[in-house]
Design an enzyme around this catalytic site. Structure first.
Site, mmCIF file in Angstrom:
data_model
loop_
_atom_site.group_PDB
_atom_site.id
_atom_site.type_symbol
_atom_site.label_atom_id
_atom_site.label_comp_id
_atom_site.label_asym_id
_atom_site.label_seq_id
_atom_site.Cartn_x
_atom_site.Cartn_y
_atom_site.Cartn_z
ATOM 1 N N GLU A 177 -8.981 20.616 3.429
ATOM 2 C CA GLU A 177 -9.930 19.513 3.626
ATOM 3 C C GLU A 177 -10.789 19.276 2.389
ATOM 4 O O GLU A 177 -11.870 19.852 2.264
ATOM 5 C CB GLU A 177 -10.840 19.797 4.843
ATOM 6 C CG GLU A 177 -11.816 18.665 5.120
ATOM 7 C CD GLU A 177 -12.754 18.940 6.302
ATOM 8 O OE1 GLU A 177 -12.706 20.044 6.872
ATOM 9 O OE2 GLU A 177 -13.549 18.043 6.628
ATOM 10 N N LYS A 219 -6.492 17.266 5.370
ATOM 11 C CA LYS A 219 -7.584 16.621 6.122
ATOM 12 C C LYS A 219 -8.508 15.952 5.112
ATOM 13 O O LYS A 219 -9.477 16.550 4.652
ATOM 14 C CB LYS A 219 -8.333 17.670 6.966
ATOM 15 C CG LYS A 219 -9.561 17.102 7.657
ATOM 16 C CD LYS A 219 -10.096 18.007 8.733
ATOM 17 C CE LYS A 219 -11.421 17.472 9.255
ATOM 18 N NZ LYS A 219 -11.843 18.073 10.510
HETATM 19 C C1 5MM Z 1 -16.431 16.598 7.458
HETATM 20 O O1 5MM Z 1 -16.635 17.393 8.571
HETATM 21 C C2 5MM Z 1 -15.462 17.774 9.293
HETATM 22 C C3 5MM Z 1 -14.929 16.639 10.111
HETATM 23 O O2 5MM Z 1 -15.957 16.153 10.940
HETATM 24 P P1 5MM Z 1 -16.338 14.592 10.898
HETATM 25 O O3 5MM Z 1 -15.132 13.880 11.470
HETATM 26 O O4 5MM Z 1 -17.543 14.528 11.771
HETATM 27 O O5 5MM Z 1 -16.620 14.204 9.481
HETATM 28 C C4 5MM Z 1 -15.819 18.949 10.173
HETATM 29 O O6 5MM Z 1 -14.654 19.605 10.634
HETATM 30 C C5 5MM Z 1 -16.685 19.928 9.426
HETATM 31 O O7 5MM Z 1 -15.934 20.540 8.420
HETATM 32 C C6 5MM Z 1 -17.217 20.935 10.438
HETATM 33 O O8 5MM Z 1 -18.007 20.253 11.363
HETATM 34 C C7 5MM Z 1 -18.018 22.055 9.787
HETATM 35 O O9 5MM Z 1 -19.049 21.484 9.035
HETATM 36 P P2 5MM Z 1 -20.301 22.380 8.589
HETATM 37 O O10 5MM Z 1 -21.091 21.419 7.717
HETATM 38 O O11 5MM Z 1 -21.045 22.721 9.821
HETATM 39 O O12 5MM Z 1 -19.776 23.545 7.856
#
Ligand code: 5MM
Length: 342
Positions: A177, A219
């Site tokens: 990602e 991702k």
């Molecule tokens: C970019 O965030 C990921 C995808 O979520 P969105 O569709 O809301 O953008 C998400 O998987 C993110 O990596 C996780 O929520 C973990 O984020 P944090 O900031 O808590 O490490």
């Protein structure tokens, strides 16, 4: 697990027009979202919220995989079922976020480097033993005045590739990602240029580290204008720019492009994914799918608001978003679905 088993997991995650639910918010992120809604920021509230999600009836008809946070993996539902088992029972493949978060990058003000490689081999062994089938690592790239730097892109790409190689060694499918953030005034064209550069560097590093492209999923962000850009392009322009960019740099062997939502509204995330599938589904080598967090969860979280009495209606809100995104994968999403839910 063999490479063949990893490829099979990747194929299962993109099968039947389903997508992934990202429910792996770290405690600080989850607490920030709960605080905005007046929900207590406790481990028990995280547990209750995530139980609402994984017990949503029929969720497995639209969702192929769920990315969990470490805290959740060690918790149980109110019936005493470990979350990993509850996810499997829902017909959903369980995965886990394994990075330790994006931290300030030394010598590069305004930029982040994702940490978590130390001890990762042992943690992955543990996750495989607990029944997790895939993992996720997020790198964050900022567009700004003179940003991103080459140093930030290279360091994050190398970390992503080292993580992915360790995952494949441990028998966990890596989800890679690299997120170019939406924040800023940049144009669609600027996002295109940065996304192309980032993905090109990431796939070069993945190749260097010997990561098998058939046994991973990407991702990424969509190619979008910044949130503060005065020109907000139509879904068709976003779809065209995103696919054109990805055709340049994403190997055909990668089974799926599982977009993050990145702060787009739930409706925009569905309509832009739909536009990609309407225009290009039959012309691209990979599945164009979703791995949304906020764009799947936000309406359900707002409806739940920490109240047990709201569980059923919150589950309907979650299922509604999952169905809209399943339809978007088919190129069959319509704005009218937001009203009728049909
Ligand atoms: C970019 O965030 C990921 C995808 O979520 P969105 O569709 O809301 O953008 C998400 O998987 C993110 O990596 C996780 O929520 C973990 O984020 P944090 O900031 O808590 O490490």
């Amino acid at each position: 697990m063999t490479n063949q088993a990893l490829v099979a997991t990747a194929q299962a995650l993109v099968a039947d027009d389903k997508g992934i639910l990202a429910m792996d918010e770290s405690n600080p992120t989850c607490n920030k979202r709960f605080a905005r809604l007046g929900i207590p920021q406790t481990s028990e509230a995280h547990r209750a919220y995530r139980e609402m999600i994984v017990t949503t009836p029929s969720l497995g008809a639209c969702i192929s995989g769920a990315i969990l946070y470490d805290e959740t993996i060690r918790q149980t539902t109110s019936e005493g079922i470990p979350f990993v088992q509850a996810v499997i029972a829902a017909g959903i493949i369980p995965g886990v976020k394994v990075d330790a978060g994006a931290k300030d990058m030394a010598g590069h003000p305004g930029e982040k480097i994702t940490e978590g490689l130390d001890g990762l081999r042992d943690r992955l062994k543990d996750y495989a033993r607990l029944g997790l089938r895939f993992a996720k690592w997020r790198a964050v790239i900022v567009i700004g005045d003179g940003l991103p730097s080459r140093a930030c892109i290279e360091a994050n790409a190398q970390a992503l590739a080292r993580y992915a190689a360790l995952c494949q060694e441990a028998g966990l499918l890596p989800i890679v990602e690299p997120e170019v953030l939406m924040d800023g005034e940049h144009s669609l064209a600027q996002c295109f240029a940065v996304t192309e550069q980032v993905l090109h560097t990431v796939f070069k590093q993945l190749y260097t580290q010997g990561v098998l492209p058939e046994a991973m999923l990407l991702k990424p962000n969509m190619v979008l204008p910044g949130l503060s850009c005065s020109r907000q392009d139509a879904a068709e322009a976003v779809a065209q720019a995103t696919v054109r960019c990805f055709l340049r740099v994403v190997p055909a062997a990668v089974p799926g492009v599982m977009f993050l939502s990145g702060g787009q509204s739930a409706e925009l995330a569905s309509s832009r994914l739909n536009a990609m599938n309407v225009g290009f589904k039959s012309r691209v080598p990979w599945a164009l799918s979703f791995s949304y967090g906020r764009a799947l969860q936000q309406p359900a979280m707002e409806t739940w608001a920490g109240q047990g009495t709201n569980v059923k209606v919150a589950q309907q809100a979650l299922l509604q978003r999952a169905r809209c995104n399943l339809a978007a994968r088919r190129g069959e999403y319509r704005a009218a679905m937001e009203v009728t839910g049909s």
